[in-house]
Design a protein around this motif. Structure first.
Motif, PDB file in Angstrom:
ATOM      1  N   VAL A  34      74.888   1.223  88.971  1.00 42.20           N
ATOM      2  CA  VAL A  34      74.327   2.406  88.151  1.00 42.20           C
ATOM      3  C   VAL A  34      74.645   3.757  88.675  1.00 42.20           C
ATOM      4  N   GLN A  61      80.041  -2.084  81.382  1.00 41.85           N
ATOM      5  CA  GLN A  61      78.524  -1.543  81.492  1.00 41.85           C
ATOM      6  C   GLN A  61      78.543  -0.108  82.216  1.00 41.85           C
ATOM      7  N   LEU A  65      77.018   2.960  79.767  1.00 42.07           N
ATOM      8  CA  LEU A  65      75.830   3.675  80.432  1.00 42.07           C
ATOM      9  C   LEU A  65      76.397   5.234  80.439  1.00 42.07           C
ATOM     10  N   HIS A  68      75.979   6.586  77.152  1.00 36.37           N
ATOM     11  CA  HIS A  68      74.644   6.272  76.376  1.00 36.37           C
ATOM     12  C   HIS A  68      73.965   7.534  76.021  1.00 36.37           C
TER      13      HIS A  68
END
Length: 210
Positions: A34, A61, A65, A68
């Motif tokens: 992340v 992912q 993200l 997003h």
């Protein structure tokens, strides 16, 4: 799904505000990555117009993200058809099916005239002789070659071909030593600007044009 292979049952994991689906054939999304997406979001706020490119996207992912909550388009690139299938499914689940293009191509398979203001890459960076230490991980997703940098070098070449003159690229690696070796191999058209690390996990390099 192969009913004789219960390990191939779809799984899901939280990745920031997203829910990412995958199975045992795809690298499990690591929570610490992340960090890369959050840094990418910082850069995206000031980046020139245009879509984001995610290299070695896996289930998508990090790229998902990154974009997003924005109107940015995303292009995900991976050689693994299973990973590409999950990246497309995860884009739809995130409500971005019409804003995400998934391409099953090699890193040198993008049209030469495509330019991206932000590129993110999470290449395999485990040395071939150490992949057996990670039996739960698909070899294709972690094998970085003899010195761990084979795919990272391909990512750098792709970045050099497709990065906007005022753009940024974030490349994930496994160690400071790998970062030093790759820095010393960079072409004169790219420079290492910054590094951020997650203790005991890995690190992310920021590459830009000089």
């Amino acid at each position: 799904m192969d009913l004789a292979r219960p390990d191939l049952a779809p799984r899901s994991v939280s990745f920031g505000p997203l829910t990412i689906a995958y199975d045992a054939r795809v690298l499990t999304p690591r929570p610490w990555t992340v960090l890369q997406a959050e840094w990418a979001r910082e850069l995206l706020a000031e980046a020139p117009p245009g879509p984001v490119l995610e290299l070695c996207s896996g289930a998508g992912q990090i790229g998902l993200l990154t974009v997003h909550g924005t109107g940015r388009r995303l292009v995900c690139v991976d050689v693994d058809p299973v990973a590409c299938g999950y990246a497309a499914a995860n884009a739809r689940a995130a409500g971005r099916g019409d804003l995400v293009e998934v391409r099953q191509v090699a890193l040198d398979g993008l049209p030469r005239d495509e330019v991206y203001p932000l590129i993110v890459a999470d290449p395999p960076w485990v040395r071939t002789d150490q992949t057996g230490c990670f039996p739960a991980d698909p070899v294709l997703a972690i094998d970085g070659g003899v010195d761990g940098l084979r795919v990272a070098r391909e990512c750098v070449a792709a970045v050099d071909r497709h990065l906007h003159a005022e753009g940024s690229a974030l490349l994930q690696l496994g160690s400071v030593e790998e970062a030093r070796r790759l820095r010393d191999e960079l072409p004169p058209t790219l420079e290492l600007v910054d590094v951020r690390a997650e203790a005991g996990c890995g690190l992310v390099l920021l590459l830009e044009r000089p």
